[in-house]
Motif scaffolding. Sequence first.
Motif, short mmCIF file in Angstrom:
data_model
loop_
_atom_site.label_atom_id
_atom_site.label_comp_id
_atom_site.label_asym_id
_atom_site.label_seq_id
_atom_site.Cartn_x
_atom_site.Cartn_y
_atom_site.Cartn_z
N ASP A 391 0.82 -1.20 0.00
CA ASP A 391 0.00 0.00 0.00
C ASP A 391 0.85 1.26 0.00
O ASP A 391 0.55 2.24 -0.69
N ARG A 664 8.66 9.67 -13.74
CA ARG A 664 9.59 10.75 -13.37
C ARG A 664 10.99 10.16 -13.34
O ARG A 664 11.55 9.93 -12.28
N GLU A 669 11.00 10.10 -5.67
CA GLU A 669 9.84 10.61 -4.96
C GLU A 669 9.81 9.96 -3.58
O GLU A 669 9.72 8.74 -3.46
N SER A 672 5.72 10.77 2.25
CA SER A 672 5.57 11.74 3.32
C SER A 672 5.45 11.02 4.66
O SER A 672 5.10 9.85 4.73
N ARG B 15 -6.61 3.12 -5.59
CA ARG B 15 -5.31 3.76 -5.78
C ARG B 15 -5.47 5.24 -5.52
O ARG B 15 -6.29 5.90 -6.15
N LEU B 17 -3.63 8.79 -5.58
CA LEU B 17 -2.46 9.53 -6.01
C LEU B 17 -2.54 10.93 -5.43
O LEU B 17 -3.59 11.56 -5.47
N GLN B 20 3.08 14.88 -1.92
CA GLN B 20 3.50 14.76 -0.52
C GLN B 20 3.27 16.06 0.24
O GLN B 20 2.99 16.05 1.43
N ARG B 29 -4.57 14.07 1.70
CA ARG B 29 -3.65 13.53 2.70
C ARG B 29 -4.35 13.35 4.03
O ARG B 29 -4.16 12.36 4.73
N LEU B 49 -3.47 1.34 -2.69
CA LEU B 49 -2.14 1.82 -3.03
C LEU B 49 -2.09 3.34 -2.87
O LEU B 49 -2.89 4.05 -3.47
N ILE B 50 -1.19 3.79 -2.05
CA ILE B 50 -1.00 5.23 -1.89
C ILE B 50 0.27 5.59 -2.63
O ILE B 50 1.35 5.15 -2.28
N ARG B 51 0.14 6.35 -3.69
CA ARG B 51 1.30 6.65 -4.53
C ARG B 51 1.50 8.15 -4.57
O ARG B 51 0.72 8.87 -5.19
N GLU B 52 2.54 8.58 -3.90
CA GLU B 52 2.80 10.01 -3.81
C GLU B 52 3.84 10.44 -4.84
O GLU B 52 4.79 9.70 -5.10
N ALA B 53 3.67 11.60 -5.39
CA ALA B 53 4.68 12.18 -6.26
C ALA B 53 4.48 13.69 -6.20
O ALA B 53 3.33 14.15 -6.21
N SER B 54 5.58 14.41 -6.12
CA SER B 54 5.45 15.84 -5.86
C SER B 54 4.68 16.54 -6.99
O SER B 54 4.93 16.32 -8.16
N THR B 56 1.74 16.19 -8.07
CA THR B 56 0.78 15.45 -8.89
C THR B 56 -0.64 15.80 -8.44
O THR B 56 -0.89 16.02 -7.26
N PRO B 57 -1.59 15.92 -9.38
CA PRO B 57 -2.96 16.22 -8.96
C PRO B 57 -3.54 15.06 -8.14
O PRO B 57 -3.31 13.91 -8.47
N ARG B 59 -5.92 12.35 -6.97
CA ARG B 59 -6.96 11.58 -7.65
C ARG B 59 -7.13 10.27 -6.92
O ARG B 59 -6.21 9.81 -6.25
N PHE B 61 -8.45 6.27 -7.78
CA PHE B 61 -8.89 5.30 -8.78
C PHE B 61 -9.50 4.12 -8.05
O PHE B 61 -8.99 3.72 -7.00
#
Lengths: 727, 92
Positions: A391, A664, A669, A672, B15, B17, B20, B29, B49-54, B56-57, B59, B61
């Motif tokens: 996760d 990317r 990345e 947090s 998912r 997205l 951070q 968050r 699934l928690i998918r972080e990227a600086s 990113t909008p 969303r 899923f």
Amino acid sequence: MLRIVASASRPSSVSLLSVAHRRNLSSTSARQADITLTVDGKEVTVPQGSALIQACEAAGSPIPRFCYHDRLAIAGNCRMCLVEVARSPKPVASCAAPAMPGAVVFTNTPLVHEAREGVMEFLLSNHPLDCPICDQGGECDLQDQSIRYGSDRTRFHEIAGKRAVSNKDLGPIVKTSMNRCIQCTRCVRFANEVAGVEDLGTTGRGNDLQIGMYVEKMMDSELSGNVIDLCPVGALTSKPYAMQARPWELKTTESVDVLDALGSNIRVDSRGVQVMRVQPRTNDNVNEEWISDKTRYAYDGLRFQRLTTPLIKGPDNRFVTASWPDALAAIAAGLNQTGAKGNEIKAIAGHLADTETLVVLKDLINRLGSDNLASDLEGKYGNAPPVHGIDVRSNYSFNSTIAGVESADAILLVGTNPRHEAAVLNSRIRKSWLHTDLVVGMVGTRADTTYGFEHLGEDAKALEKFLSGKVKGEFAERWAQAKRPLIMVGSSMAEHADGEAVFGMLARYVAATGERIVREDWNGFNVLQRVASRPALYETGFVPSRAATSTTPKFIFLLNADEVDPASIPADAFVVYQGHHGDRGAALADVCLPGCAYTEKSSTWVNTEGRSQLGRAAVPPPGAAREDWKIVRALSEVLGVDLPYEDLVGVRDRMWAISPSLVRWDGLEGTSLEVAKAGLGSLMSNFYQTDVVSRASVTMAQCTRAFVTREKTSLEGLGKEPLQAHA
Amino acid sequence: MSFSKAFSPALREIRILCSQTGAASAGTRQFITSKYPAIKQHNPDLPVLIREASGTPARVFARFEMGVEKHVELDNLSAKDVESKVVTLLGS
């Protein structure tokens, strides 16, 4: 120059921990104020403590050198880097002289030219004139610099001829031709400081100085190939590459290594359709400029045992070559014939599966109604979701980052031997161990790590004992005071019966220590992946659902899965293998589809930190082999499944929708703090809910809520729910 | 539908997205920190699934049976709005 490691001999026992503070005569000095000096009339500002050669480089005046190397200790014995400094009676070796404020340096005066010419004359006086048959030709520092700085004739004639030195046997990788050695000692410094082979050294002095092991011994290091790059002449060359090619014939392609999970940056040199050699590419965040011998020399395996055409197993159990349409049709027929539905359709992803293909295959299997997305973890562990969960990225990644290892002041290795799982990372730990007060503790099978460590025990019990503070000793003491403690869990813990317990234990320990291990500026909880595809597997969610775990598959798609246990594949299942080598996986298959190896496709690879990097195709695939994601896409068409992308851009858009960090490239990345903590929270195994019965139990759910998650739910709600459930 | 019950078995994967640090993802968050443990508790086998990227909008899923995916945009929404949007998405 050998002083540096002289005080820290090769450690393999506990007692060496106690000399941690005097491993080195000098440790890396703190970064100090900048100083300004003049080089060739140009003012340049460098940090105090820089060598003069660095100041000259910064001023844009190139300095020839043989012995000086950015990442090794300074020897100052080749004298090629002489420069003139105002008010100094003699030329100064710029690598060994510190840059002083206000110094006035000249690198382009008659004195300097004469000095360099003299040095070059001495070096060449004993250097054989065998450039035409020397493998270093074309990329030889001595050749290049003698053209530029040398004299066109020599005044030196030895009646007995040139110095002769016997060659050394350093193993199957490094070929020696010691007559060519100019005694720069880069290899000696590398072996001692970085690789941890402290047997390599020098004997004799002056004209008789020799590099070697003193006794006949091989260079037993997984980083030994790097001395070939370091050697400025042809004394150390590559045995597998000997007499294979000249550098000017080669096409170079910048790519990424996939033979471990570090994602070392490499340069693939190819000629025609063949990969001729693999060399490191500098990336300070990943591999500095070293690569392991497996990365460097496994490429000859790309020529053997390749699958070049689609194969269909005939009725007599022999493979028959087939065309692509036939092979794909055979798969569609096989799927129909087995009547596999839902989770009976299974995909197993192996070590060398690239991210694009994983994404396309996952979409295909999902659209066929299945969630059975297994991987070839050891034993049966690949058939179930991994114990660390997927996760949150920080649960399966190397969160401290590879470069961050150097800032750790205490490292706890749990069930991992980084020397074999990530050799280049291991050299970073050794570097830090040599230069700082780093202490290392290990739980797991004892291993030779090239740095000293305290062995705390072999099993989960020993870990529990250590984490509960019942172990006394220097490591425990230093660990307790460490500012940046780092826990490194081997990925093999996810393939171990105690895996769940170990991850749970560590997660509870991290939570109990509050801000010490996981905080805003430091995440010291790391999982060291050892297989290139796994981080991408977890990042894209390529894991089986719980329901799929217990299904007996009827149709199995092996994507590069060669480590799969043949016993886990039912005899009556229809098996498809897609990959580039005819190995264990292909032997199990009914239909083989030839894919590309990592040097033949442009695909994304995610390393153990979660850094996605782009590999590039250096050579075309052999025979009828095709790019892997295209094969799966073509198969989807034959199976009548509609996938919403048709080109690479479309696939990468899809990757962006799955996890933006996948596209990317080269960036990293992080996770947090809150999310990382939530991830660790899910690792803490819940005493009240461990199996199907207790998970279904409402009472146990209430206990969990009260004692584990400590949710503040109103008592009324608690009272009502069981009633509803019973009703 | 709320987060204190198991979701429909047709739901196969969630998912999320987000960024951070980005302000636009703040609500998402907050939603993750407040609701993730509860979702996980009632659906221990559902991948979230928690998918972080600086940058990113934000969303979310949801993947249902047969690979059907739906998503909603969560940028600039408060935690409460995020919650209601997610509930409608998962219920759909």
